[in-house]
Design an enzyme around this catalytic site. Structure first.
Site, mmCIF file in Angstrom:
data_model
loop_
_atom_site.group_PDB
_atom_site.id
_atom_site.type_symbol
_atom_site.label_atom_id
_atom_site.label_comp_id
_atom_site.label_asym_id
_atom_site.label_seq_id
_atom_site.Cartn_x
_atom_site.Cartn_y
_atom_site.Cartn_z
ATOM 1 N N TYR A 138 1.030 -1.334 0.064
ATOM 2 C CA TYR A 138 0.089 0.152 -0.168
ATOM 3 C C TYR A 138 0.846 1.703 0.041
ATOM 4 C CZ TYR A 138 -3.726 3.580 2.115
ATOM 5 O OH TYR A 138 -4.809 4.351 2.131
ATOM 6 N N LYS A 167 -1.726 -1.300 -4.088
ATOM 7 C CA LYS A 167 -2.624 0.097 -4.170
ATOM 8 C C LYS A 167 -1.597 1.289 -3.940
ATOM 9 C CE LYS A 167 -5.833 1.846 -0.702
ATOM 10 N NZ LYS A 167 -5.614 3.381 -0.920
#
Lengths: 306, 306, 306, 306
Positions: C141, C171
């Site tokens: 992330y 992400k």
């Protein structure tokens, strides 16, 4: 005054120095022809790529004159000159000079030693400079990575709209696409938004960008015209492939020391414009050799200017 | 060349402008006398406080000449002139001018648009400028909050030592006391380390600082001489109390808008030097009224210059 | 293990609290149905929007269990759980729990107190966590604005490729499109790149992005599905108009105080999930009233979830 | 409640791990004796040096218990435990635990993922945690270089004064001496200001600091007690010399990789506490050898603990 929207690729030329580091204006006609052969539609001179901040006032004027001399007759090649930003009096002096010698437009950035405390102070600086050349388009040059000034341009546009008739738009060298798009949308596209990040051009084209100012257009304009054509014909796989080629080319700037690598690309493309001035670092001979090998592996000749 | 270590308080003068924002050199003799009455030992002109970056080259030279004219006869008042840093050619031009008109020293800061990639590139810039005035002390001006360039000065000293004979020391406007002390200790105090944070002076005195350059010495030199005397007589409670007074005075700069508040203090002290130029914000009339009230509550008259 | 590429809009759910600020897992079934009605394809839980960092370990597990309970039967709704990053042991504990209860994937970010000194240290942290759940996809992330860790993800991918079989992708909540595209191109799209900036989605779609994780998909998924459809049918004027609507909606987050405004949008959309925990600021009643008026002027009901 | 002002050197202990990276509480009695022999007056456990953020909640409690077990009988050794800051519920849980097992004080820092939007939100977080242990002193831990939260502590003190009775003061790990002194002066020294930058201690002593918390007190407390004694007897040349020794010692942290070098110093001082956890980098064997040589040249044995 009524301003227009620029189209196509506007190169940010390097400034030619001789082997003693002195300004060499005699190279400009050749440089101009080189850009024309590659269908470049204009030049943004004395900017970051052009080391404007490392030139004296007289050198800046000499460079402006040299570009005016060889391009003023050419309707299809617009020259815009960077004024700096820190010393407002110098900006006004340069703007008036640009107007007198017949250049197309001027551009200033935020004062970068004393940073403006808010967008209103930045707008006041733009207005003071802009009003000194009321019949010439003025572009704001947004490049927070170098100036350290990072207001949303959407706020600057709102602060200037209706306050400065010759405010034409923004050369936008930053990655805030939300802000960029909001500026594009403002009053149905009233202001000319010129994209300034060559490595992200595709992401700006999809938002409607029509003009761009960049340093890699000096030596790889054909690559970007292909990219634009692929995008416009909705051939996105090809457009992405070309953007990735541009990225691979730009990645070598990081690998070999930054902005001065652009002049090394020019040397490979056939135009030796000398070194960058201090404090910028230039490659030594063995670094240049390694660089050339990397350039070959990029298949540079297929998309370079010639 | 052999350089000396400066002592006492060196003011960083404001630049006087008239009501049209034009340079007003005629105010310098009065300004010089004002500083002398307050036992200030020198002036660091055209610096941050002096808005050097907002002056044209000609204005900088005019200001330098004006200070030379009234202080060149005065052995006890040293004038040092700030050269900028971004355009090396301008720095050299200004340094030679300073030498010709007989000023004491010159000072340059880091290029602040293209930041040097490493301390070696910064050293090269210093050497290039320093060698243009080999018989004049050159000070590096370390002010990362404005330049965005923040190498340890301990590294710069090591890069310059033995490479530039007229390198005299550093005007240190930063809070890295570890670095400052290391510079002070280098080769038994070979280099002159001038402290540049008035609000922290006591913390520099304890490390051995003997000279300081600051903007608040323009209007509150007596306060700082008291502070120094208290420290030297080991009356630390009083020294702390005086430093806190200095802090309270400086806190009003933050409250009323930053660097331009210094000129407002000068107005209160009896010397109206005009406004700051764009992009710096000046107080309006009602803000100035509120400011004056706050100044009264500081008991300013007890430590101000007069 | 072989990982797949996710498609469509993955919402980053808010975490429901009751009026005492206690976790309220009973709201999840309703929340899940709400997202399903809006064709959302998955949930990224306990992330930034979900205030994962403000939850205790037990609360994180309870939330994960609640989402597992209502969605584990649903092949078309993938739940990915955020693990944090600062305490590796906690990350491993949470990852194993997620695996045991049958969630689809896990995601960790960079340690954000002690920042990794280089990309290699970051890769080691990813490997240590990833190896604890070898049969579960792990996403990194990337959200430098919150973690303060900003290595190019192109470098992280190269450091992990071949070293961690269950590394599935990233992400990507950042604006570096050059880096994002380079990751997309790596080994012909081997890794799943999920776009995380709703306000710039169009600029990612043109680069080939197929999946996205975002907070505004909680309450405006239909708007984004329209945007995607317009882009895919090459109706760029409409796509731009929809992206501008998204921007106008997101601009209210800035105007009313940041991330907590998302829960206010949810309230307007019909799902009251309580307040954000400290240190996040929530609107007071009069601010909420003003916010609601602004929301009406956005024509929110035409693109909101319902 | 009435809080007191701490005096002398409070070490920030490292957390002992065994060769598998597991917590090893059995080392604490030996560690405690080591610190006592060096006249250390307290311990700030589970902080940055103690890798609190890399410990699970249970590990933090085990560490707190281990320190309580061996020092609770000792009036002259105060243990303060760091609570974190990001997850308020965890902070409260840890604070209550610390109170139950009889530790002296607790300390929290700013939430460092969601940063508080203003000092008022930070104060609310402090109050929420502080009120959970009303009979225990609470210190705010100011370390902006790690948290990214940098409000003036003078503002936090004003926001907390009168709002939280057990607010005792600040562990100040930052170089803003203007702010530090203003906090010291507030209401005649009402709050306990503990200095947290070992390399600048002399500059804090001159402002009146009486207590300090630091990592190098683990292995070099005698050096600092000498420094303090020299300062107090007004032998400033010696005090400066000792501070420079401290700086030279601390410079090796930068040279060999940062915070983990502290454990290497402990190994040299005779206490092997294992490695740092990820993402912190530890020296390899050959680096440790080079480090040991550098340590010898510091004349470390003359000022180290033993």
């Amino acid at each position: 005054m009524k301003t227009t929207h620029l189209q196509g690729l506007i190169a940010a030329p390097f400034t030619p120095f001789d082997s003693n580091g002195q300004l060499d204006c005699s190279r400009i006609p050749e440089y101009y022809s080189f850009l024309k052969r590659n269908k470049v539609t204009g030049a943004f001179i004395n900017g970051s790529t052009g080391e404007g901040v490392s030139l004296t006032l007289e050198e800046k004027k000499a460079m402006a004159q040299a570009w005016a001399d060889c391009s003023n007759h050419d309707e299809d090649f617009k020259v815009m000159v960077f004024l700096g930003g820190t010393c407002i009096n110098d900006c006004i002096d340069l703007a008036k000079h640009a107007y007198e010698i017949g250049l197309y437009a001027v551009s200033l950035t935020a004062p970068f030693y004393f940073k403006p405390a808010n967008v209103e102070m930045l707008a006041q600086a733009c207005i003071m400079v802009g009003e000194s050349v009321p019949n010439m388009p003025l572009y704001y040059y947004h490049i927070p990575v170098l100036t350290g000034v990072n207001f949303p341009m959407f706020d600057l546009i709102q602060a200037l709209d209706g306050q400065l008739d010759n405010f034409a738009g923004i050369k936008y060298t930053h990655e805030d696409f939300m802000d960029f798009q909001s500026c594009m949308s403002y009053k149905d596209g009233k202001y000319d938004m010129l994209w300034g990040r060559d490595e992200n051009m595709l992401s700006a084209l999809v938002l409607g960008a029509k003009g761009a100012v960049g340093s890699t257009f000096n030596y790889a304009a054909p690559l970007y015209y292909d990219l634009i054509a692929s995008f416009e014909s909705n051939n996105l796989p090809k457009a992405r492939q070309l953007q990735q080629k541009s990225i691979n080319m730009i990645r070598l700037l990081g690998k070999y020391g930054g902005i001065s690598v652009g002049k090394a690309y020019m040397k490979v493309a056939g135009l030796d414009l000398g070194d960058f001035r201090l404090p910028v670092k230039n490659m030594n001979a063995s670094q240049f050799e390694a660089f050339q090998k990397d350039v070959q592996s990029l298949d540079f000749k297929s998309f370079k200017s010639n």
